[in-house]
Design a protein around this motif. Structure first.
Motif, mmCIF file in Angstrom:
data_model
loop_
_atom_site.group_PDB
_atom_site.id
_atom_site.type_symbol
_atom_site.label_atom_id
_atom_site.label_comp_id
_atom_site.label_asym_id
_atom_site.label_seq_id
_atom_site.Cartn_x
_atom_site.Cartn_y
_atom_site.Cartn_z
ATOM 1 N N GLU A 196 -8.385 8.344 -1.646
ATOM 2 C CA GLU A 196 -8.077 7.335 -0.949
ATOM 3 C C GLU A 196 -7.339 6.255 -2.358
ATOM 4 N N ALA A 197 -5.968 5.831 -2.246
ATOM 5 C CA ALA A 197 -5.398 4.986 -2.697
ATOM 6 C C ALA A 197 -5.744 3.252 -1.793
ATOM 7 N N LYS A 198 -5.847 2.128 -2.972
ATOM 8 C CA LYS A 198 -5.729 1.775 -2.705
ATOM 9 C C LYS A 198 -5.558 0.345 -3.579
ATOM 10 N N ALA A 199 -4.003 -0.450 -2.985
ATOM 11 C CA ALA A 199 -3.707 -1.455 -3.772
ATOM 12 C C ALA A 199 -3.657 -2.932 -3.296
ATOM 13 N N GLU A 200 -5.132 -3.728 -2.821
ATOM 14 C CA GLU A 200 -5.655 -5.019 -2.819
ATOM 15 C C GLU A 200 -5.700 -5.594 -3.550
ATOM 16 N N LYS A 201 -5.477 -7.417 -3.162
ATOM 17 C CA LYS A 201 -5.851 -7.875 -4.377
ATOM 18 C C LYS A 201 -7.316 -8.232 -4.217
ATOM 19 N N ARG A 245 -4.257 -4.534 -10.875
ATOM 20 C CA ARG A 245 -3.447 -5.747 -10.601
ATOM 21 C C ARG A 245 -2.108 -5.903 -12.203
ATOM 22 N N MET A 246 -0.833 -6.334 -11.960
ATOM 23 C CA MET A 246 0.442 -6.395 -13.294
ATOM 24 C C MET A 246 0.842 -5.216 -14.112
ATOM 25 N N LYS A 247 0.163 -3.989 -13.858
ATOM 26 C CA LYS A 247 0.086 -2.422 -14.102
ATOM 27 C C LYS A 247 0.484 -1.662 -13.591
ATOM 28 N N GLY A 248 1.021 -0.784 -14.484
ATOM 29 C CA GLY A 248 1.555 0.387 -13.988
ATOM 30 C C GLY A 248 0.889 2.119 -12.985
ATOM 31 N N THR A 249 0.968 2.757 -12.365
ATOM 32 C CA THR A 249 -0.261 3.465 -12.009
ATOM 33 C C THR A 249 -1.048 4.088 -12.892
ATOM 34 N N ALA A 250 -0.582 4.461 -14.306
ATOM 35 C CA ALA A 250 -1.542 4.986 -14.504
ATOM 36 C C ALA A 250 -2.704 4.143 -15.614
ATOM 37 N N VAL A 293 2.061 9.567 -5.741
ATOM 38 C CA VAL A 293 1.692 10.599 -5.612
ATOM 39 C C VAL A 293 3.045 10.994 -6.475
ATOM 40 N N ALA A 294 3.779 10.087 -6.973
ATOM 41 C CA ALA A 294 5.093 10.761 -8.145
ATOM 42 C C ALA A 294 4.519 10.838 -9.248
ATOM 43 N N TYR A 295 3.339 9.639 -9.761
ATOM 44 C CA TYR A 295 2.865 10.203 -10.657
ATOM 45 C C TYR A 295 1.855 12.168 -10.687
ATOM 46 N N LEU A 296 1.281 11.927 -9.646
ATOM 47 C CA LEU A 296 0.514 13.317 -9.483
ATOM 48 C C LEU A 296 1.770 14.337 -9.412
ATOM 49 N N ARG A 297 2.880 14.109 -9.508
ATOM 50 C CA ARG A 297 3.563 15.382 -8.962
ATOM 51 C C ARG A 297 4.053 15.665 -10.288
ATOM 52 N N GLU A 298 4.237 14.264 -11.808
ATOM 53 C CA GLU A 298 4.321 14.817 -12.582
ATOM 54 C C GLU A 298 3.717 15.279 -13.781
ATOM 55 N N HIS A 299 2.485 14.645 -13.559
ATOM 56 C CA HIS A 299 1.056 14.978 -14.360
ATOM 57 C C HIS A 299 0.302 16.608 -13.698
ATOM 58 N N HIS A 300 -0.006 16.581 -12.379
ATOM 59 C CA HIS A 300 -1.502 17.009 -11.548
ATOM 60 C C HIS A 300 -0.661 18.234 -11.526
ATOM 61 N N ASN A 301 0.156 17.861 -10.125
ATOM 62 C CA ASN A 301 0.421 18.560 -8.564
ATOM 63 C C ASN A 301 1.659 18.260 -7.947
ATOM 64 N N PRO A 302 2.507 19.467 -8.389
ATOM 65 C CA PRO A 302 3.979 19.564 -7.385
ATOM 66 C C PRO A 302 3.987 19.029 -6.958
ATOM 67 N N GLY A 335 1.077 -0.904 0.301
ATOM 68 C CA GLY A 335 0.082 -0.014 0.124
ATOM 69 C C GLY A 335 0.683 0.848 0.067
ATOM 70 N N THR A 336 2.212 0.943 1.167
ATOM 71 C CA THR A 336 2.373 2.460 1.062
ATOM 72 C C THR A 336 3.671 2.474 -0.309
ATOM 73 N N ALA A 337 3.906 1.474 -1.624
ATOM 74 C CA ALA A 337 4.670 1.278 -2.386
ATOM 75 C C ALA A 337 3.634 2.153 -3.769
ATOM 76 N N PHE A 338 2.551 1.832 -3.289
ATOM 77 C CA PHE A 338 1.109 2.178 -4.251
ATOM 78 C C PHE A 338 0.845 3.874 -4.119
ATOM 79 N N GLU A 339 0.884 4.569 -2.810
ATOM 80 C CA GLU A 339 0.852 5.726 -2.550
ATOM 81 C C GLU A 339 1.968 6.370 -2.630
ATOM 82 N N SER A 340 3.134 5.881 -2.921
ATOM 83 C CA SER A 340 4.562 6.480 -3.361
ATOM 84 C C SER A 340 4.393 6.597 -5.154
ATOM 85 N N ALA A 341 3.994 6.264 -5.385
ATOM 86 C CA ALA A 341 4.231 5.646 -6.711
ATOM 87 C C ALA A 341 2.959 6.510 -7.192
#
Length: 134
Positions: free
Chosen positions: A51-56, A86-91, A17-26, A9-15
């Motif tokens: 709310e970020a969710k990375a669950e099976k 699952r098995m895909k990138g943040t975008a 945030v990185a995506y949003l910083r690059e494409h939406h809000n620094p 979950g933490t890794a998904f939240e971090s990814a």
């Protein structure tokens, strides 16, 4: 196992945030958890408690209820869940909100576009063309 799930979950939240910083809000950032008055996982997604969710197992109804509750706590007009695919990138993840929230958001966009069109048609036209191409 709980630690592995938390790390995922933490890794998904971090990814995210990185995506949003690059494409939406620094200025996008992860929020500190607030317990009963939680304000969402990520701040900086315009007008939303996110709310970020990375669950099976995906449970949309609980995600949306949580996001809407946290939007109230955060003083944001809209709540949404971003669900990792699952098995895909943040975008490739999914942004999910209930229909009532989506209709309120679309009404806001419609009204704002109509105001801009009435105020300055050429600016609205350029804006429209830019976002159609994106």
């Amino acid at each position: 196992m709980a630690n592995a799930s938390k790390a995922k979950g933490t890794a998904f939240e971090s990814a995210l945030v990185a995506y949003l910083r690059e494409h939406h809000n620094p200025g996008a950032r992860r929020n500190v958890q607030m317990g009963a008055k939680d304000i969402g996982d990520i701040d900086g997604y315009y007008l939303h408690a996110l709310e970020a969710k990375a669950e099976k197992t995906i449970t949309l109804s609980s995600y949306i209820a949580q996001a809407n509750r946290e939007a109230v706590h955060a003083g944001q007009p809209y709540g949404c869940a971003v669900v990792k695919r699952r098995m895909k990138g943040t975008a490739d993840g999914y942004v999910v909100r209930d229909v009532a929230t989506d209709v309120r958001l679309m009404n806001r966009f419609r009204d704002a576009e109509e105001l801009l069109k009435e105020y300055n048609f050429s600016v609205w036209y350029e804006h429209d063309q830019h976002h159609r191409a994106a």
